[in-house]
Design a protein around this motif. Structure first.
Motif, short mmCIF file in Angstrom:
data_model
loop_
_atom_site.label_atom_id
_atom_site.label_comp_id
_atom_site.label_asym_id
_atom_site.label_seq_id
_atom_site.Cartn_x
_atom_site.Cartn_y
_atom_site.Cartn_z
N MET A 128 -10.02 -6.75 7.29
CA MET A 128 -9.59 -7.54 6.13
C MET A 128 -9.94 -9.00 6.34
O MET A 128 -9.90 -9.49 7.47
N ILE A 162 -16.39 -1.09 2.63
CA ILE A 162 -15.03 -1.22 2.08
C ILE A 162 -14.17 -1.92 3.14
O ILE A 162 -14.24 -1.58 4.31
N ASP A 166 -8.63 -4.53 -8.20
CA ASP A 166 -9.19 -5.68 -7.51
C ASP A 166 -9.65 -5.36 -6.09
O ASP A 166 -10.50 -6.05 -5.55
N ASN A 167 -9.07 -4.33 -5.48
CA ASN A 167 -9.42 -4.03 -4.08
C ASN A 167 -9.95 -2.61 -3.93
O ASN A 167 -9.56 -1.90 -3.03
N GLN A 168 -10.87 -2.23 -4.84
CA GLN A 168 -11.45 -0.90 -4.74
C GLN A 168 -12.96 -0.95 -4.89
O GLN A 168 -13.50 -1.85 -5.52
N GLU A 222 -7.66 -1.23 4.50
CA GLU A 222 -6.51 -1.19 3.59
C GLU A 222 -6.90 -1.29 2.12
O GLU A 222 -6.06 -1.51 1.27
N ASN A 223 -8.19 -1.14 1.80
CA ASN A 223 -8.63 -1.12 0.42
C ASN A 223 -8.94 0.31 0.01
O ASN A 223 -8.74 1.24 0.79
N ARG A 259 -7.64 5.67 0.40
CA ARG A 259 -7.29 4.39 1.04
C ARG A 259 -7.82 4.39 2.45
O ARG A 259 -7.65 5.36 3.20
N PHE A 318 0.81 -1.21 0.00
CA PHE A 318 0.00 0.00 0.00
C PHE A 318 0.84 1.26 0.00
O PHE A 318 0.40 2.31 -0.41
N HIS A 358 -5.19 -0.44 -8.53
CA HIS A 358 -5.69 -1.38 -7.54
C HIS A 358 -7.14 -1.74 -7.82
O HIS A 358 -7.99 -1.63 -6.96
#
Length: 158
Positions: free
Chosen positions: A157, A64, A48-50, A67-68, A121, A37, A46
């Motif tokens: 997470m 959310i 895939d993680n947004q 850390e995404n 983030r 990150f 990013h």
């Protein structure tokens, strides 16, 4: 001829030196932090993680993971003086990674539509709000023409 070659070699060497030393701090930051990150500040890729948030999400709740990223996309008509403003973002919950304005490549006319994009983030778990107002800088928030408010739930997470 030999003098010209030496000058060109010197210029090329300086260019390499500038590129190398401008990239070393970024590489060291990413390597030393031990976190992917930390590199996101320099490359915002990013997908895939947004979670994508747009004008249709006004008044909704989005979840959310910690850390995404939240990617906020807001449309704007160029040439009107209006711009979107992030209002009272809690730095405890979010870090602004990047702000950008995208235009349609095929439309180069003055006043063409644009899209303002923010990459945020998540930092800690909890519940907060993301609020934007669209107004002219010289008129202020009191005369905003539009707004976006989304409730954000940040979960651990998995």
């Amino acid at each position: 001829m030999k003098t010209i070659f030496l000058i060109r070699k010197h210029v090329w060497t300086n260019r390499v030196r500038v590129i190398f030393f401008s990239l070393v701090p970024i590489s060291l930051t990413c390597i030393c932090s031990g976190s992917l990150f930390a590199c996101a500040k320099y490359t915002v890729n990013h997908k895939d993680n947004q979670v994508i948030i747009n004008k249709e999400d006004d008044g909704k709740t989005k979840t959310i993971m910690l850390e995404n990223f939240a990617r906020i996309e807001l449309p704007l008509t160029g040439g009107t003086g209006y711009s979107w403003h992030l209002n009272n973002l809690d730095p405890e919950y979010f870090e602004v990674v990047k702000e950008e304005t995208l235009t349609q490549p095929e439309n180069t006319n003055t006043g063409a539509p644009t899209t303002n994009i923010w990459h945020l983030r998540t930092r800690i778990e909890g519940t907060t709000y993301i609020t934007f107002y669209c107004y002219r800088d010289w008129e202020g928030i009191e005369k905003s023409s539009d707004h976006l408010k989304v409730k954000i739930i940040i979960t651990p997470m998995k």
